[in-house]
Design a protein around this motif. Structure first.
Motif, PDB file in Angstrom:
ATOM      1  N   ASP A 151       0.820  -1.220   0.000  1.00  7.67           N
ATOM      2  CA  ASP A 151       0.000   0.000   0.000  1.00  7.67           C
ATOM      3  C   ASP A 151       0.850   1.265   0.000  1.00  7.67           C
ATOM      4  O   ASP A 151       0.571   2.213  -0.739  1.00  7.67           O
ATOM      5  N   LEU A 152       1.896   1.283   0.824  1.00 11.84           N
ATOM      6  CA  LEU A 152       2.762   2.464   0.883  1.00 11.84           C
ATOM      7  C   LEU A 152       3.521   2.659  -0.425  1.00 11.84           C
ATOM      8  O   LEU A 152       3.670   3.787  -0.903  1.00 11.84           O
ATOM      9  N   ALA A 153       4.012   1.564  -1.015  1.00 10.38           N
ATOM     10  CA  ALA A 153       4.731   1.660  -2.291  1.00 10.38           C
ATOM     11  C   ALA A 153       3.803   2.161  -3.393  1.00 10.38           C
ATOM     12  O   ALA A 153       4.182   3.021  -4.190  1.00 10.38           O
ATOM     13  N   LYS A 201       2.593  -5.395 -17.943  1.00 12.63           N
ATOM     14  CA  LYS A 201       3.714  -5.047 -18.819  1.00 12.63           C
ATOM     15  C   LYS A 201       4.923  -4.639 -17.976  1.00 12.63           C
ATOM     16  O   LYS A 201       6.049  -5.040 -18.245  1.00 12.63           O
ATOM     17  N   THR A 202       4.676  -3.815 -16.944  1.00  9.80           N
ATOM     18  CA  THR A 202       5.738  -3.426 -16.021  1.00  9.80           C
ATOM     19  C   THR A 202       5.252  -3.576 -14.582  1.00  9.80           C
ATOM     20  O   THR A 202       4.055  -3.486 -14.304  1.00  9.80           O
ATOM     21  N   VAL A 203       6.222  -3.787 -13.678  1.00  4.54           N
ATOM     22  CA  VAL A 203       5.948  -3.890 -12.245  1.00  4.54           C
ATOM     23  C   VAL A 203       7.011  -3.091 -11.496  1.00  4.54           C
ATOM     24  O   VAL A 203       8.006  -2.649 -12.078  1.00  4.54           O
ATOM     25  N   PHE A 204       6.812  -2.945 -10.188  1.00  5.67           N
ATOM     26  CA  PHE A 204       7.683  -2.119  -9.363  1.00  5.67           C
ATOM     27  C   PHE A 204       8.198  -2.891  -8.149  1.00  5.67           C
ATOM     28  O   PHE A 204       7.576  -2.868  -7.093  1.00  5.67           O
ATOM     29  N   PRO A 205       9.341  -3.572  -8.269  1.00  6.09           N
ATOM     30  CA  PRO A 205       9.943  -4.184  -7.089  1.00  6.09           C
ATOM     31  C   PRO A 205      10.725  -3.132  -6.287  1.00  6.09           C
ATOM     32  O   PRO A 205      11.095  -2.082  -6.822  1.00  6.09           O
ATOM     33  N   ALA A 206      10.978  -3.454  -5.019  1.00  5.42           N
ATOM     34  CA  ALA A 206      11.839  -2.604  -4.191  1.00  5.42           C
ATOM     35  C   ALA A 206      13.255  -2.650  -4.755  1.00  5.42           C
ATOM     36  O   ALA A 206      13.587  -3.516  -5.567  1.00  5.42           O
ATOM     37  N   ALA A 207      14.075  -1.733  -4.290  1.00  4.14           N
ATOM     38  CA  ALA A 207      15.471  -1.675  -4.748  1.00  4.14           C
ATOM     39  C   ALA A 207      16.446  -1.713  -3.571  1.00  4.14           C
ATOM     40  O   ALA A 207      17.487  -1.075  -3.603  1.00  4.14           O
ATOM     41  N   GLY A 208      16.076  -2.442  -2.522  1.00  4.46           N
ATOM     42  CA  GLY A 208      17.005  -2.661  -1.421  1.00  4.46           C
ATOM     43  C   GLY A 208      16.815  -1.803  -0.190  1.00  4.46           C
ATOM     44  O   GLY A 208      17.552  -1.953   0.771  1.00  4.46           O
ATOM     45  N   SER A 209      15.832  -0.905  -0.204  1.00  4.63           N
ATOM     46  CA  SER A 209      15.556  -0.096   0.987  1.00  4.63           C
ATOM     47  C   SER A 209      14.043   0.059   1.138  1.00  4.63           C
ATOM     48  O   SER A 209      13.290  -0.244   0.222  1.00  4.63           O
ATOM     49  N   SER A 210      13.633   0.565   2.283  1.00  5.15           N
ATOM     50  CA  SER A 210      12.201   0.714   2.560  1.00  5.15           C
ATOM     51  C   SER A 210      11.626   2.008   1.985  1.00  5.15           C
ATOM     52  O   SER A 210      10.499   2.386   2.300  1.00  5.15           O
ATOM     53  N   ASN A 211      12.391   2.662   1.121  1.00 10.74           N
ATOM     54  CA  ASN A 211      11.880   3.867   0.451  1.00 10.74           C
ATOM     55  C   ASN A 211      12.388   3.944  -0.998  1.00 10.74           C
ATOM     56  O   ASN A 211      12.740   5.003  -1.486  1.00 10.74           O
TER      57      ASN A 211
END
Length: 159
Positions: free
Chosen positions: A30-32, A119-129
């Motif tokens: 939800d936050l992402a 088509k596209t997605v949004f994974p995290a990149a190693g931090s909580s922001n």
């Protein structure tokens, strides 16, 4: 710092500039979704499990939930979440920033079929922001996943 490891990894691939960092937390689906301004189901959440001594990451759509029966059929054991405090040592990322990139040696990565509808997605990149937008093909490539699995439920109705 975990995001720095991801940034270094992506720099080698020429995509470090695509990492997005936020002034707010993106530690949950939800936050992402709120930070990115996208539907929660397009967040590629990374779930971490222990199976004996194996550390398994399953990347799934934000609206998908682990189906215990499917998980057991795919991996031969019960889905047991990795303890919160063990994540940095076992994976290389803390909870909230766990992603399938720049992980520790021996961590197994699987992509759930719930992601394939986007088509596209949004994974995290190693931090909580942080997050990075990727095509499904890029996610498969950069995560170096073992294979695709079908271990989730709850997302098909939104199809």
């Amino acid at each position: 710092m975990s995001i720095e490891n991801v940034r270094t990894y992506f720099a080698q691939e020429g995509i470090a500039g695509r990492i997005q960092e936020f002034d707010v937390s993106s530690a949950t689906v939800d936050l992402a979704a709120q930070a990115l301004g996208v539907e929660g189901r397009r967040i590629a959440k990374t779930l971490s499990f222990l199976l004996g001594e194996r550390c398994i990451l399953v990347v799934a759509a934000g609206d998908a939930r682990i189906d215990n029966g499917k998980y057991k059929a795919a991996f031969g054991g019960k889905a047991r979440m990795l303890p919160y405090d063990d994540a940095p040592a076992r994976i290389g990322h803390a909870v909230g920033g766990i992603c399938p990139f720049a992980v520790k040696e021996g961590v197994e990565i699987y992509l759930d079929v719930s992601l394939r509808r986007f088509k596209t997605v949004f994974p995290a990149a190693g931090s909580s922001n942080s997050a990075i937008e990727m095509t499904i093909e890029e996610l498969e490539r950069y995560s170096k996943c073992q294979k695709w699995v079908d271990v989730c439920k709850g997302w098909q109705a939104d199809g």
